[in-house]
Design an enzyme around this catalytic site. Structure first.
Site: not given
Length: 463
Positions: A163, A353
């Site tokens: 991320e 995720e």
């Protein structure tokens, strides 16, 4: 036909969120150690100093993985445990710990996937400029190559950076994450230095481990405009640029999105790319990791109502939603996966995720009946099947998270795990969602097995 046949099923955690032992085993301080020491940065001043105590005793977590019956487990290797300081020396205690964990996974028949950077930047690098400095990119490449050399006999699958949007814009603009800076120009620079570091690390890892499988994990948002007005559609494009295209398109196309200069300004973009060949960010990947959580409706605003994107407002999301207000929209999950598949149809997708944060608790019977997460699992796995049926080449799915853990600025209050973590005792208790996820995995495997048997019978009959 079961669209999810052949998917590798997994779950995930990250080093700072589970390990604890921040001042032991040769570990050096990180930006999160210093950030959480500042009053007001996390819920009730929580820190990762103890977390799930996985460093002291990883066996209970490994046993939880075994119980869940997953194929693969995604963990991160803490830079601060592998490299002991500015001299670049390797920390033998850190290497020994990760070898123990990785071997424990193999002993249980579980394939590890290792993330190299999951936000825990060594503090000594932050003091030299952090992700705004190319020195950090060079140090990351050294760390990555060291980790692969030391652990590569136990790991084939590597994720360079997790991320980069959050590390850049929440770490350097909203100030919600470490190092807690609030400066858009620095945030943009941090975004591009991370992407530069990713590309350079991929090349360096391939040179020392040609058989490694490499990717990175990007969080992508599903966004829609509040109306068809010119203003709202323009606001949508701004949000999509900052949250999605700045990362997705740059990594896959080797150039910044066309509207980056219009939004950030020529001077800011010029400073952000100084010393970086953006074309070299695009490097052959073996998979692309997608973290999906958010669906948002975007409206134009005269003031900066959003902490990251200028001139937009994100409307409150209706029920159902997570405990911290994130929309539950499985159709958005399908759209994000199909968007990536359309942009890079040849590239395998790993859902690195996907999960939901809740205010979980143990009932008087000692169980955590997280019915909302049970429903979430069913809805999102069905949405995953929809995406695959419509052409998304999804190879793996990792539910976030395996266990409750230190949830960054939310501390220990917000829980994502399918296992309930009893922090005082260190026990991991399977929630209703763990039972459901285990059952769904078994169902998918049984469906795949039954189809394989049917194929053999049809082939035999035809013969």
């Amino acid at each position: 036909m079961n669209a999810l046949a052949g998917i590798r099923w997994g779950s995930a955690t990250a080093a700072y969120q589970i390990e604890g032992a921040v001042d032991r085993g040769g570990r050096v301080p990180t930006i999160w150690d210093l950030f959480t020491a500042k009053p007001g940065t996390t819920t009730r001043g929580d820190t990762g100093a103890d977390a799930c105590r996985a460093y002291d005793n990883p066996e209970p977590m490994l046993d939880a993985i075994d119980w869940l019956g997953i194929d693969t487990y995604r963990l991160s290797v803490a830079w601060s445990r592998v490299i002991s300081g500015p001299d670049g020396a390797t920390n033998p205690e850190g290497i020994a710990y990760y070898r123990r964990v990785l071997q424990g996974l193999h002993d249980r028949g579980v394939t590890p996937a290792v993330t190299l950077y999951h936000w825990d930047l060594p503090q000594w690098l932050q003091e030299r400029g952090g992700w705004a400095s190319l020195e950090t990119a060079a140090a990351f490449v050294h760390f990555a190559v060291t980790a692969v050399r030391e652990l590569g006999d136990l790991v084939r699958d590597w994720i360079t950076i997790n991320e980069p949007f959050c590390a850049a814009f929440h770490g350097h603009l909203s100030g919600l994450h470490a190092p807690g800076i609030r400066d858009e120009a620095i945030a943009l620079r941090a975004a591009l230095v991370q992407l530069h570091a990713h590309g350079e690390a991929v090349r360096a890892i391939r040179a020392v481990a040609p058989g490694a499988r490499l990717g990175l994990a990007m969080n992508l948002s599903d966004l829609e405009a509040a109306s068809d007005s010119v203003e709202d559609l323009a606001a949508l494009q701004r949000a999509d640029l900052v949250e999605n295209r700045l990362f997705l398109h740059t990594v896959l196309q080797g150039r910044l999105p066309d509207d980056a200069v219009d939004y950030f300004g020529a001077d800011a973009v010029g400073a952000a790319v100084e010393g970086i060949d953006v074309a070299r960010i695009t490097e052959r990947l073996d998979f692309i990791g997608i973290n999906y959580y958010e669906h948002n409706v975007i409206r134009a605003a005269d003031t900066d109502n959003d902490l990251v994107v200028r001139g937009i407002e994100k409307l409150p999301v209706p029920e159902p939603r997570s405990a911290n207000g994130v929309a539950v929209r499985p159709d958005g999950f399908t759209r994000v996966l199909l968007r990536v598949a359309e942009l890079a149809p040849e590239l395998p997708i790993w859902v690195t995720e996907n999960g939901i944060g809740l205010w979980d608790y143990l009932a008087p019977d000692g169980r955590c009946n997280d019915v909302e997460r049970v429903t979430f699992i069913d809805q999102y796995l069905d949405a995953l099947a929809d995406a695959v049926s419509n052409g998304a080449n999804v190879e793996a799915y990792y539910f976030w998270a395996l266990t409750d853990n230190f949830e960054w600025s939310h501390g220990y209050q917000l829980r994502y795990g399918v296992f309930y973590t009893d922090y005082p005792t260190g026990r991991f208790i399977p929630k209703a969602s763990a039972e459901r996820f285990r059952a769904r995995i078994a169902d998918e495997r049984n469906g795949a097995t039954n189809r394989a048997k049917n194929t053999v019978r049809r082939d035999g009959a035809a013969a």
